[in-house]
Enzyme design. Structure first.
Site, PDB file in Angstrom:
ATOM      1  N   MET A 161      66.479  15.480  -9.530  1.00 31.40           N
ATOM      2  CA  MET A 161      65.098  15.259  -9.083  1.00 31.40           C
ATOM      3  C   MET A 161      64.130  15.438 -10.249  1.00 31.40           C
ATOM      4  O   MET A 161      64.236  16.390 -11.019  1.00 31.40           O
ATOM      5  CB  MET A 161      64.762  16.223  -7.956  1.00 31.40           C
ATOM      6  CG  MET A 161      65.519  15.844  -6.688  1.00 31.40           C
ATOM      7  SD  MET A 161      64.532  15.995  -5.205  1.00 31.40           S
ATOM      8  CE  MET A 161      63.219  14.823  -5.486  1.00 31.40           C
TER       9      MET A 161
ATOM     10  N   SER B 196      62.119   3.838  -1.957  1.00 29.42           N
ATOM     11  CA  SER B 196      62.070   4.947  -1.007  1.00 29.42           C
ATOM     12  C   SER B 196      61.085   4.611   0.106  1.00 29.42           C
ATOM     13  O   SER B 196      59.886   4.448  -0.136  1.00 29.42           O
ATOM     14  CB  SER B 196      61.623   6.227  -1.714  1.00 29.42           C
ATOM     15  OG  SER B 196      61.219   7.168  -0.754  1.00 29.42           O
TER      16      SER B 196
ATOM     17  N   ASP C 187      65.136  10.615  -9.286  1.00 30.14           N
ATOM     18  CA  ASP C 187      64.309  10.512  -8.072  1.00 30.14           C
ATOM     19  C   ASP C 187      63.024  11.315  -8.234  1.00 30.14           C
ATOM     20  O   ASP C 187      63.068  12.537  -8.357  1.00 30.14           O
ATOM     21  CB  ASP C 187      65.107  11.031  -6.870  1.00 30.14           C
ATOM     22  CG  ASP C 187      64.343  10.893  -5.559  1.00 30.14           C
ATOM     23  OD1 ASP C 187      63.296  10.213  -5.542  1.00 30.14           O
ATOM     24  OD2 ASP C 187      64.801  11.464  -4.551  1.00 30.14           O
ATOM     25  N   GLY C 188      61.912  10.600  -8.208  1.00 30.64           N
ATOM     26  CA  GLY C 188      60.606  11.246  -8.228  1.00 30.64           C
ATOM     27  C   GLY C 188      59.736  10.758  -9.360  1.00 30.64           C
ATOM     28  O   GLY C 188      60.089  10.908 -10.534  1.00 30.64           O
TER      29      GLY C 188
ATOM     30  N   GLY D 203      54.813  10.161  -4.409  1.00 25.99           N
ATOM     31  CA  GLY D 203      53.570   9.999  -5.160  1.00 25.99           C
ATOM     32  C   GLY D 203      53.269  11.112  -6.150  1.00 25.99           C
ATOM     33  O   GLY D 203      52.134  11.232  -6.611  1.00 25.99           O
TER      34      GLY D 203
ATOM     35  N   MET E 135      67.050  16.464   2.415  1.00 25.08           N
ATOM     36  CA  MET E 135      66.331  17.647   1.939  1.00 25.08           C
ATOM     37  C   MET E 135      66.210  18.597   3.123  1.00 25.08           C
ATOM     38  O   MET E 135      65.141  18.810   3.687  1.00 25.08           O
ATOM     39  CB  MET E 135      64.962  17.223   1.382  1.00 25.08           C
ATOM     40  CG  MET E 135      65.115  16.535   0.024  1.00 25.08           C
ATOM     41  SD  MET E 135      63.663  15.606  -0.464  1.00 25.08           S
ATOM     42  CE  MET E 135      63.994  14.089   0.394  1.00 25.08           C
TER      43      MET E 135
ATOM     44  N   GLY F  36      59.728  16.982  -1.548  1.00 24.14           N
ATOM     45  CA  GLY F  36      58.798  17.243  -0.452  1.00 24.14           C
ATOM     46  C   GLY F  36      57.815  16.107  -0.201  1.00 24.14           C
ATOM     47  O   GLY F  36      57.473  15.838   0.943  1.00 24.14           O
ATOM     48  N   PHE F  37      57.393  15.434  -1.260  1.00 22.31           N
ATOM     49  CA  PHE F  37      56.350  14.415  -1.087  1.00 22.31           C
ATOM     50  C   PHE F  37      56.561  13.270  -2.062  1.00 22.31           C
ATOM     51  O   PHE F  37      57.051  13.485  -3.183  1.00 22.31           O
ATOM     52  CB  PHE F  37      54.963  15.037  -1.329  1.00 22.31           C
ATOM     53  CG  PHE F  37      54.675  16.158  -0.384  1.00 22.31           C
ATOM     54  CD1 PHE F  37      54.146  15.896   0.877  1.00 22.31           C
ATOM     55  CD2 PHE F  37      54.993  17.463  -0.717  1.00 22.31           C
ATOM     56  CE1 PHE F  37      53.910  16.930   1.783  1.00 22.31           C
ATOM     57  CE2 PHE F  37      54.767  18.507   0.174  1.00 22.31           C
ATOM     58  CZ  PHE F  37      54.223  18.239   1.430  1.00 22.31           C
TER      59      PHE F  37
ATOM     60  N   GLY G 246      59.333   5.015  -5.113  1.00 25.28           N
ATOM     61  CA  GLY G 246      58.481   5.013  -3.932  1.00 25.28           C
ATOM     62  C   GLY G 246      57.155   4.351  -4.216  1.00 25.28           C
ATOM     63  O   GLY G 246      56.984   3.140  -4.050  1.00 25.28           O
TER      64      GLY G 246
ATOM     65  N   ASP H 176      64.381   9.435   2.801  1.00 27.23           N
ATOM     66  CA  ASP H 176      64.140  10.854   2.541  1.00 27.23           C
ATOM     67  C   ASP H 176      64.016  11.636   3.839  1.00 27.23           C
ATOM     68  O   ASP H 176      63.008  11.544   4.537  1.00 27.23           O
ATOM     69  CB  ASP H 176      62.851  11.004   1.725  1.00 27.23           C
ATOM     70  CG  ASP H 176      63.035  10.547   0.290  1.00 27.23           C
ATOM     71  OD1 ASP H 176      63.929  11.091  -0.383  1.00 27.23           O
ATOM     72  OD2 ASP H 176      62.304   9.638  -0.145  1.00 27.23           O
TER      73      ASP H 176
ATOM     74  N   HIS I 110      66.429   3.977  -0.111  1.00 28.41           N
ATOM     75  CA  HIS I 110      66.520   5.436  -0.171  1.00 28.41           C
ATOM     76  C   HIS I 110      65.712   6.003   0.994  1.00 28.41           C
ATOM     77  O   HIS I 110      64.540   5.656   1.170  1.00 28.41           O
ATOM     78  CB  HIS I 110      65.946   5.882  -1.515  1.00 28.41           C
ATOM     79  CG  HIS I 110      66.010   7.346  -1.788  1.00 28.41           C
ATOM     80  ND1 HIS I 110      67.112   7.966  -2.342  1.00 28.41           N
ATOM     81  CD2 HIS I 110      65.083   8.322  -1.622  1.00 28.41           C
ATOM     82  CE1 HIS I 110      66.861   9.249  -2.505  1.00 28.41           C
ATOM     83  NE2 HIS I 110      65.635   9.499  -2.068  1.00 28.41           N
TER      84      HIS I 110
ATOM     85  N   HIS J 145      68.873  10.815   1.589  1.00 27.29           N
ATOM     86  CA  HIS J 145      68.604  12.017   0.789  1.00 27.29           C
ATOM     87  C   HIS J 145      68.240  13.148   1.745  1.00 27.29           C
ATOM     88  O   HIS J 145      67.142  13.169   2.298  1.00 27.29           O
ATOM     89  CB  HIS J 145      67.467  11.699  -0.193  1.00 27.29           C
ATOM     90  CG  HIS J 145      67.138  12.810  -1.127  1.00 27.29           C
ATOM     91  ND1 HIS J 145      66.084  12.733  -2.009  1.00 27.29           N
ATOM     92  CD2 HIS J 145      67.718  14.020  -1.336  1.00 27.29           C
ATOM     93  CE1 HIS J 145      66.033  13.852  -2.723  1.00 27.29           C
ATOM     94  NE2 HIS J 145      67.000  14.652  -2.323  1.00 27.29           N
TER      95      HIS J 145
ATOM     96  N   MET K 283      63.555  15.145   5.645  1.00 20.64           N
ATOM     97  CA  MET K 283      63.011  16.487   5.368  1.00 20.64           C
ATOM     98  C   MET K 283      62.866  17.250   6.673  1.00 20.64           C
ATOM     99  O   MET K 283      62.416  16.688   7.682  1.00 20.64           O
ATOM    100  CB  MET K 283      61.650  16.369   4.689  1.00 20.64           C
ATOM    101  CG  MET K 283      61.673  15.528   3.423  1.00 20.64           C
ATOM    102  SD  MET K 283      60.083  15.564   2.594  1.00 20.64           S
ATOM    103  CE  MET K 283      60.344  14.312   1.323  1.00 20.64           C
TER     104      MET K 283
END
Ligand code: DX5
Ligand code: ZN
Length: 231
Positions: free
Chosen positions: A142, A13, A180-181, A150, A73, A147-148, A202, A40, A38, A71, A42
């Site tokens: 997810m 990511s 994812d995440g 890490g 969002m 949203g973030f 990520g 992201d 990937h 992705h 947002m």
């Protein structure tokens, strides 16, 4: 081009990369053995954060042949599918919690000739995918709140991943399951054992250490986890 990975796939990511050196991040992922990238997106509405739009996807597209997993969002995926597809997105992954009716989003993506994925947040039940699960290339579960990057993997999503795997196998469409995440060598193994075959990564890839070593470690972990998965 719609993308259907032929092996367990790792998708770094770019959100966790240095935005001032994105070309390097793309190259290190490609040379380090990534299967896809990937991206992201947002909008500051669907999630509290804002990232980037089609222009950045286009710039990444110009640097790599890797499939681009976009992705979305965002609240209004229908409005932006064309822009992200034209920019070079191969698979457009939208959230079923967005404002647009999921079947319409899938139909619109298909009309464009794009691959399409349906994503759910950690607190959304698998049943929310029912109207489209038979018609998508990818289901994305997810494992953090979107949203973030890490954040810490939420193990409570594992039963939902297992149920998603079972449903996809029952349907037999060949759609793949993404996690994812918070995916790292430990949690990636858990997600693989729960039936995920596509792993967004990520911080575990762009954080400490070399991208190549991090991808190798993650690949070994998901391969080991997949051996424990129910087919
Ligand atoms: C979160 C994003 C993820 C995130 C992954 O909203 O959808 O793709 O960037 O990053 P890590 O692996 O650091 O959780
Ligand atoms: Zn993502």
């Amino acid at each position: 081009m719609p993308f259907r990975p032929q092996r367990l796939a790792l998708a770094p990511s770019l959100l966790s990369a240095d935005f001032a050196a994105l070309g390097d991040a793309v190259r290190s992922a490609e040379e380090g053995g990534a299967d896809a990238l990937h991206l992201d997106v947002m909008d500051g509405h669907f999630v509290p954060n804002i990232t980037f739009g089609p222009a950045l996807v286009r710039a990444v597209r110009a640097r790599t042949k890797l499939p681009l997993d976009v992705h979305l969002m965002i609240d209004e995926p229908l409005r932006y599918l064309d822009a992200f597809h034209s920019a070079g997105g191969d698979t457009l992954v939208f959230h079923v919690e967005s404002r647009d009716p999921a079947p319409e989003v899938v139909r619109a993506a298909r009309r464009l000739g794009a691959g399409v994925g349906a994503a759910i947040r950690p607190d959304t039940a698998l049943g929310a995918l029912a109207p489209v699960i038979a018609d998508v290339d990818q289901v994305l579960v997810m494992s953090v709140n979107p949203g973030f990057s890490g954040q810490k993997f939420l193990p409570e999503v594992l039963p939902k991943m297992r149920a998603a795997r079972a449903e996809l196998s029952r349907l037999g469409t060949g759609a793949y399951l993404s996690a994812d995440g918070g995916i790292n060598a430990e949690t990636g193994g858990l997600a693989a054992a729960a039936g995920a075959t596509f792993f967004v990564c990520g911080n575990s890839v762009y954080g400490e250490g070399s991208v190549r070593d991090n991808l190798s470690r993650l690949r070994a972990a998901v391969e080991e986890g997949a051996r424990r998965a129910v087919p």
